[in-house]
Design a protein around this motif. Structure first.
Motif, PDB file in Angstrom:
ATOM      1  N   THR A 243       0.851  -1.201   0.000  1.00 52.24           N
ATOM      2  CA  THR A 243       0.000   0.000   0.000  1.00 52.24           C
ATOM      3  C   THR A 243       0.881   1.243   0.000  1.00 52.24           C
ATOM      4  N   GLN A 244       0.699   2.092  -1.027  1.00 55.28           N
ATOM      5  CA  GLN A 244       1.448   3.347  -1.106  1.00 55.28           C
ATOM      6  C   GLN A 244       0.492   4.513  -0.875  1.00 55.28           C
ATOM      7  N   HIS A 245       0.681   5.199   0.238  1.00 52.42           N
ATOM      8  CA  HIS A 245      -0.131   6.376   0.560  1.00 52.42           C
ATOM      9  C   HIS A 245       0.363   7.551  -0.285  1.00 52.42           C
ATOM     10  N   PRO A 246      -0.543   8.376  -0.828  1.00 52.67           N
ATOM     11  CA  PRO A 246      -0.106   9.466  -1.708  1.00 52.67           C
ATOM     12  C   PRO A 246       0.843  10.464  -1.036  1.00 52.67           C
ATOM     13  N   LYS A 247       0.769  10.620   0.280  1.00 53.52           N
ATOM     14  CA  LYS A 247       1.648  11.568   0.975  1.00 53.52           C
ATOM     15  C   LYS A 247       2.681  10.869   1.844  1.00 53.52           C
ATOM     16  N   LYS A 248       2.265   9.845   2.551  1.00 56.11           N
ATOM     17  CA  LYS A 248       3.165   9.193   3.508  1.00 56.11           C
ATOM     18  C   LYS A 248       3.951   8.031   2.917  1.00 56.11           C
ATOM     19  N   GLY A 249       3.634   7.652   1.692  1.00 57.12           N
ATOM     20  CA  GLY A 249       4.385   6.592   1.037  1.00 57.12           C
ATOM     21  C   GLY A 249       4.133   5.227   1.640  1.00 57.12           C
ATOM     22  N   LYS A 297      -3.464  -2.756   6.111  1.00 53.98           N
ATOM     23  CA  LYS A 297      -3.770  -1.381   5.742  1.00 53.98           C
ATOM     24  C   LYS A 297      -4.988  -0.895   6.510  1.00 53.98           C
ATOM     25  N   VAL A 298      -5.049   0.409   6.708  1.00 54.25           N
ATOM     26  CA  VAL A 298      -6.175   1.061   7.378  1.00 54.25           C
ATOM     27  C   VAL A 298      -6.545   2.297   6.551  1.00 54.25           C
ATOM     28  N   GLU A 302      -8.739  10.982   5.869  1.00 57.10           N
ATOM     29  CA  GLU A 302      -9.329  11.417   4.611  1.00 57.10           C
ATOM     30  C   GLU A 302      -9.928  10.250   3.822  1.00 57.10           C
ATOM     31  N   GLY A 303      -9.896   9.064   4.440  1.00 61.00           N
ATOM     32  CA  GLY A 303     -10.438   7.890   3.775  1.00 61.00           C
ATOM     33  C   GLY A 303      -9.477   7.230   2.806  1.00 61.00           C
ATOM     34  N   LEU A 304      -8.188   7.658   2.821  1.00 59.31           N
ATOM     35  CA  LEU A 304      -7.195   7.061   1.926  1.00 59.31           C
ATOM     36  C   LEU A 304      -6.533   5.860   2.591  1.00 59.31           C
ATOM     37  N   GLU A 305      -6.146   4.881   1.788  1.00 54.63           N
ATOM     38  CA  GLU A 305      -5.519   3.684   2.339  1.00 54.63           C
ATOM     39  C   GLU A 305      -4.085   3.972   2.787  1.00 54.63           C
ATOM     40  N   LEU A 306      -3.788   3.517   4.000  1.00 50.21           N
ATOM     41  CA  LEU A 306      -2.479   3.715   4.614  1.00 50.21           C
ATOM     42  C   LEU A 306      -1.947   2.358   5.054  1.00 50.21           C
ATOM     43  N   GLY A 307      -0.737   2.027   4.637  1.00 58.65           N
ATOM     44  CA  GLY A 307      -0.150   0.744   5.000  1.00 58.65           C
ATOM     45  C   GLY A 307       0.207   0.671   6.479  1.00 58.65           C
TER      46      GLY A 307
END
Length: 358
Positions: A243-249, A297-298, A302-307
């Motif tokens: 899982t790659q978060h758009p900001k946190k990677g 992942k959670v 903002e509802g975005l997937e975070l590893g």
């Protein structure tokens, strides 16, 4: 884990040489391996050895003008089993081990020393073209198709020619179909970059605050799952690549080895990607297992997937040398069998036992 089922790291045999050794690789489908290094007169040494019970037989040995720094069989077919090498003169060369007079492929890959090399796409498993990736002191990462000798098929140059960072390590991954493939690169200032070869651009980057001595995916030929970056100052970092978060990677977990020595590389067991050996600057080998979290992942606010990163467990360790382990390779054919070389000018063949219990 109880002591009875704990894996053990055993030294099977040991051979002292008068050669500085930088790398070693098993020849796929055989009981043979190659070592790469430098003679005292600053020339290249390529040796082929065969395991013969408790003995090690020298099959062949050649001297070349430039010391060898690194090698891989990753871009070769299992039928040909050709070795690709990088040397101190910046050359990328491919060798037929049955006829070592001249390389079958040669290119000036970098301005000076080729620090690291990896290969992909050549063997029975995996997808896409047979390719090699090299990196060097010139800060460049270059990808080569072994069927084309004229120029690299992709090149990632330093953005600022006045601020060139030494690129110490590279690795292929995410090669799960004929289109997708990524390259990881680690730099002397702690930068870790992931290049997407399909898009020909940087997909992700971070800085781990210490020079990056080794990078590796747990498997090259699957959709990327996780990867390791090994550093100076006794640290390594395991990133969950699912899982790659758009900001946190990518989420990651960091671990410090007990000895306080440089972590030169992490080498995943071919038969079990959750187990990996860390080769250290104090001459020790540390065997780890990665444990996945309950949820990988959670959703963020903002509802975005975070590893979510897992944890690492030290299974065992063994001091093998008084000097840094410069090269390490698991046998692709026999689980737990490994070869390593160190700066004490010795080759060691060892076995990690009870790996099926972890």
């Amino acid at each position: 884990m109880d002591a009875q089922n704990k894996p053990q790291i055993l030294e099977h045999l040991h051979k002292s040489l008068t050669v500085t050794l930088y790398d070693c690789k098993w020849i796929p489908g055989s009981a043979k391996f190659v070592t790469l290094g430098s003679y005292a007169r600053n020339t290249g040494c390529l040796q082929v050895y065969e395991l013969d019970g408790a003995d090690l037989k020298t099959i062949r040995e050649v001297e070349k003008p430039q010391p060898f720094k690194c090698g891989t069989f990753g871009a070769s077919s299992l039928a040909e089993r050709r070795l690709a090498t990088g040397n101190f003169g910046g050359q990328l060369q491919i060798w037929d081990l049955e006829s070592l007079q001249q390389p079958v492929f040669s290119a000036q890959a970098h301005a000076s020393i080729v620090n690291a090399i990896d290969g992909c796409g050549g063997q029975a498993k995996g997808y896409g073209a047979p390719e090699l990736v090299t990196c060097g002191r010139d800060g460049c990462v270059r990808v080569w198709d072994v069927r084309q000798q004229d120029a690299p098929v992709a090149a990632f140059e330093p953005a600022d020619p006045n601020n060139i960072r030494d690129c110490w390590c590279v690795a292929f991954g995410n090669s799960y179909n004929d289109e997708e493939r990524c390259v990881l690169a680690g730099y002397d200032n702690g930068d870790v970059k992931m290049f997407d070869l399909r898009m020909n651009k940087v997909r992700w980057e971070t800085n781990v605050k210490n020079g990056v001595c080794g990078v590796s995916f747990d498997r090259k030929d699957i959709a990327m799952n996780k990867f390791v970056a090994c550093c100076l100052e006794a640290q390594f970092h395991v990133f969950d690549a699912r899982t790659q978060h758009p900001k946190k990677g990518f989420a990651s977990v960091s671990e410090k080895i007990t000895a306080g020595a440089t972590v030169w590389g992490a080498h995943h067991l071919p038969q079990n990607r959750e187990v990996f050996m860390v080769a250290a600057g104090d001459g020790s080998a540390y065997l780890y297992r990665y444990h996945y979290p309950d949820q990988r992942k959670v959703k963020d606010h903002e509802g975005l997937e975070l590893g979510v990163a897992g944890s690492v467990e030290l299974l065992n360790f063994k001091n093998l040398s008084t000097q840094p382990i410069s090269g390490f390779d698991w046998s692709p054919d026999k689980e737990g069998l490994f070869v390593c070389v160190a700066f004490d000018q010795a080759i060691r063949v060892g076995i990690a036992t009870k790996l099926n219990k972890v």
